[in-house]
Write a protein that holds these residues in place. Structure first.
Motif, PDB file in Angstrom:
ATOM      1  N   ALA A   1       0.708  -1.193  -0.037  1.00  0.00           N
ATOM      2  CA  ALA A   1      -0.070   0.122   0.080  1.00  0.00           C
ATOM      3  C   ALA A   1       0.949   1.420  -0.017  1.00  0.00           C
ATOM      4  O   ALA A   1       0.751   2.202  -0.682  1.00  0.00           O
ATOM      5  CB  ALA A   1      -1.068   0.009   1.142  1.00  0.00           C
ATOM      6  N   PRO A   2       1.790   1.571   1.065  1.00  0.00           N
ATOM      7  CA  PRO A   2       2.641   2.617   0.874  1.00  0.00           C
ATOM      8  C   PRO A   2       3.577   2.612  -0.429  1.00  0.00           C
ATOM      9  O   PRO A   2       3.838   3.794  -0.910  1.00  0.00           O
ATOM     10  CB  PRO A   2       3.597   2.605   2.246  1.00  0.00           C
ATOM     11  CG  PRO A   2       3.308   1.147   2.756  1.00  0.00           C
ATOM     12  CD  PRO A   2       1.968   0.578   2.090  1.00  0.00           C
TER      13      PRO A   2
ATOM     14  N   ALA B   1       3.026   1.302  -3.366  1.00  0.00           N
ATOM     15  CA  ALA B   1       2.152   1.913  -4.452  1.00  0.00           C
ATOM     16  C   ALA B   1       2.037   3.329  -4.365  1.00  0.00           C
ATOM     17  O   ALA B   1       1.916   4.066  -5.477  1.00  0.00           O
ATOM     18  CB  ALA B   1       0.878   1.063  -4.539  1.00  0.00           C
ATOM     19  N   TRP B   2       1.536   3.936  -3.343  1.00  0.00           N
ATOM     20  CA  TRP B   2       1.216   5.488  -2.975  1.00  0.00           C
ATOM     21  C   TRP B   2       2.471   6.076  -3.383  1.00  0.00           C
ATOM     22  O   TRP B   2       2.240   7.152  -4.130  1.00  0.00           O
ATOM     23  CB  TRP B   2       0.745   5.569  -1.654  1.00  0.00           C
ATOM     24  CG  TRP B   2       0.296   6.930  -1.335  1.00  0.00           C
ATOM     25  CD1 TRP B   2       0.144   7.994  -2.137  1.00  0.00           C
ATOM     26  CD2 TRP B   2       0.085   7.431   0.450  1.00  0.00           C
ATOM     27  NE1 TRP B   2      -0.250   9.093  -1.193  1.00  0.00           N
ATOM     28  CE2 TRP B   2      -0.281   8.565   0.119  1.00  0.00           C
ATOM     29  CE3 TRP B   2       0.088   6.464   1.211  1.00  0.00           C
ATOM     30  CZ2 TRP B   2      -0.933   9.548   1.039  1.00  0.00           C
ATOM     31  CZ3 TRP B   2      -0.454   7.386   2.355  1.00  0.00           C
ATOM     32  CH2 TRP B   2      -0.665   8.779   2.392  1.00  0.00           C
ATOM     33  N   ALA B   3       3.552   5.830  -2.950  1.00  0.00           N
ATOM     34  CA  ALA B   3       4.890   6.333  -3.080  1.00  0.00           C
ATOM     35  C   ALA B   3       5.316   6.447  -4.550  1.00  0.00           C
ATOM     36  O   ALA B   3       5.737   7.430  -4.982  1.00  0.00           O
ATOM     37  CB  ALA B   3       5.955   5.731  -2.206  1.00  0.00           C
TER      38      ALA B   3
ATOM     39  N   ALA C   1       2.109   8.086  -6.693  1.00  0.00           N
ATOM     40  CA  ALA C   1       1.761   9.809  -6.167  1.00  0.00           C
ATOM     41  C   ALA C   1       2.493  10.112  -5.261  1.00  0.00           C
ATOM     42  O   ALA C   1       2.528  10.427  -4.093  1.00  0.00           O
ATOM     43  CB  ALA C   1       0.290   9.671  -5.686  1.00  0.00           C
TER      44      ALA C   1
ATOM     45  N   SER D   1       2.024  13.406  -3.119  1.00  0.00           N
ATOM     46  CA  SER D   1       1.000  13.131  -2.139  1.00  0.00           C
ATOM     47  C   SER D   1       1.546  12.179  -1.007  1.00  0.00           C
ATOM     48  O   SER D   1       1.132  12.539   0.200  1.00  0.00           O
ATOM     49  CB  SER D   1      -0.108  12.280  -2.854  1.00  0.00           C
ATOM     50  OG  SER D   1      -1.171  11.830  -1.724  1.00  0.00           O
ATOM     51  N   PHE D   2       2.272  11.277  -1.407  1.00  0.00           N
ATOM     52  CA  PHE D   2       3.036  10.203  -0.193  1.00  0.00           C
ATOM     53  C   PHE D   2       3.697  11.137   0.499  1.00  0.00           C
ATOM     54  O   PHE D   2       3.718  11.143   1.843  1.00  0.00           O
ATOM     55  CB  PHE D   2       3.623   9.182  -0.920  1.00  0.00           C
ATOM     56  CG  PHE D   2       4.323   8.377   0.074  1.00  0.00           C
ATOM     57  CD1 PHE D   2       3.843   7.263   0.554  1.00  0.00           C
ATOM     58  CD2 PHE D   2       5.910   8.550   0.266  1.00  0.00           C
ATOM     59  CE1 PHE D   2       4.323   6.572   1.454  1.00  0.00           C
ATOM     60  CE2 PHE D   2       6.420   7.735   1.344  1.00  0.00           C
ATOM     61  CZ  PHE D   2       5.653   6.750   1.765  1.00  0.00           C
TER      62      PHE D   2
ATOM     63  N   PHE E   1       1.867  10.912   4.367  1.00  0.00           N
ATOM     64  CA  PHE E   1       1.750   9.633   4.834  1.00  0.00           C
ATOM     65  C   PHE E   1       2.208   9.669   6.392  1.00  0.00           C
ATOM     66  O   PHE E   1       2.869  10.807   6.753  1.00  0.00           O
ATOM     67  CB  PHE E   1       3.219   8.882   4.266  1.00  0.00           C
ATOM     68  CG  PHE E   1       3.266   7.611   4.709  1.00  0.00           C
ATOM     69  CD1 PHE E   1       2.565   6.621   4.303  1.00  0.00           C
ATOM     70  CD2 PHE E   1       4.273   7.255   6.020  1.00  0.00           C
ATOM     71  CE1 PHE E   1       2.785   5.175   4.627  1.00  0.00           C
ATOM     72  CE2 PHE E   1       4.366   5.950   6.388  1.00  0.00           C
ATOM     73  CZ  PHE E   1       3.494   4.844   5.888  1.00  0.00           C
TER      74      PHE E   1
ATOM     75  N   ARG F   1       9.828   7.807  -5.463  1.00  0.00           N
ATOM     76  CA  ARG F   1       9.404   6.886  -6.564  1.00  0.00           C
ATOM     77  C   ARG F   1      10.225   5.779  -6.359  1.00  0.00           C
ATOM     78  O   ARG F   1       9.817   4.463  -6.392  1.00  0.00           O
ATOM     79  CB  ARG F   1       9.525   7.406  -7.989  1.00  0.00           C
ATOM     80  CG  ARG F   1       8.363   8.468  -8.112  1.00  0.00           C
ATOM     81  CD  ARG F   1       8.338   8.789  -9.618  1.00  0.00           C
ATOM     82  NE  ARG F   1       7.459   9.884  -9.989  1.00  0.00           N
ATOM     83  CZ  ARG F   1       6.404   9.661 -10.335  1.00  0.00           C
ATOM     84  NH1 ARG F   1       5.531   8.411 -10.339  1.00  0.00           N
ATOM     85  NH2 ARG F   1       5.358  10.634 -10.552  1.00  0.00           N
TER      86      ARG F   1
ATOM     87  N   GLY G   1       9.246   3.583  -3.418  1.00  0.00           N
ATOM     88  CA  GLY G   1       8.032   2.918  -3.628  1.00  0.00           C
ATOM     89  C   GLY G   1       8.136   1.730  -4.605  1.00  0.00           C
ATOM     90  O   GLY G   1       7.536   0.568  -4.445  1.00  0.00           O
TER      91      GLY G   1
END
Length: 134
Positions: A14-15, A17-19, A22, A25-26, A30, A50, A53
């Motif tokens: 989850a973190p 994919a977020w990082a 996006a 946003s991360f 976060f 990135r 992530g």
């Protein structure tokens, strides 16, 4: 054991994919916008966020594979790989707790110690016959 591997997947995936998808946003929000832990370590670096992530998703892939096909060597490699990330991550945060409020310190320690405990449990369980651990 599969449940522990699945939880480790979720905790990395989850973190991760977020990082990856996006990164701004991360960085800014976060684990939740009201906490924004990553902003305590400026400056923002899209490339670094990135990359972290993507690496998290790489570890997630191995953990997921081990959960789906729990062969002893794969399960142990996935669990030790998880420890190779989570232990140094915890050590870093332990050395930098002064920048955080108590609720953030507790949240960080719980969220970082739990996967270490789970990975350790997977390693212990994998010492037995794999079929007996599922």
């Amino acid at each position: 054991m599969r449940a522990a591997l699945a939880l480790l997947c979720l905790g990395q995936g989850a973190p991760g994919a977020w990082a990856l998808f996006a990164p701004r946003s991360f960085h800014d929000a976060f684990p939740l916008p009201v906490f924004a832990w990553v902003t305590k370590f400026p400056p923002y670096n899209e490339h670094l966020v990135r990359d972290v992530g993507a690496l998290s998703l790489g570890l997630t892939t191995v953990l997921l594979w081990a959960a789906v096909r729990p062969e002893r060597s794969l399960v142990r490699a996935a669990a030790f790989g998880s420890l190779a990330f989570t232990v140094p991550h915890l050590v870093f945060h332990m050395a930098h707790l002064a920048r955080f409020q108590t609720v953030d310190v507790v949240g960080q320690l719980v969220s970082q110690v739990a996967p270490i405990g789970m990975a350790g449990m997977v390693i212990v369980l994998s010492r037995r016959r794999i079929g007996a651990c599922l």
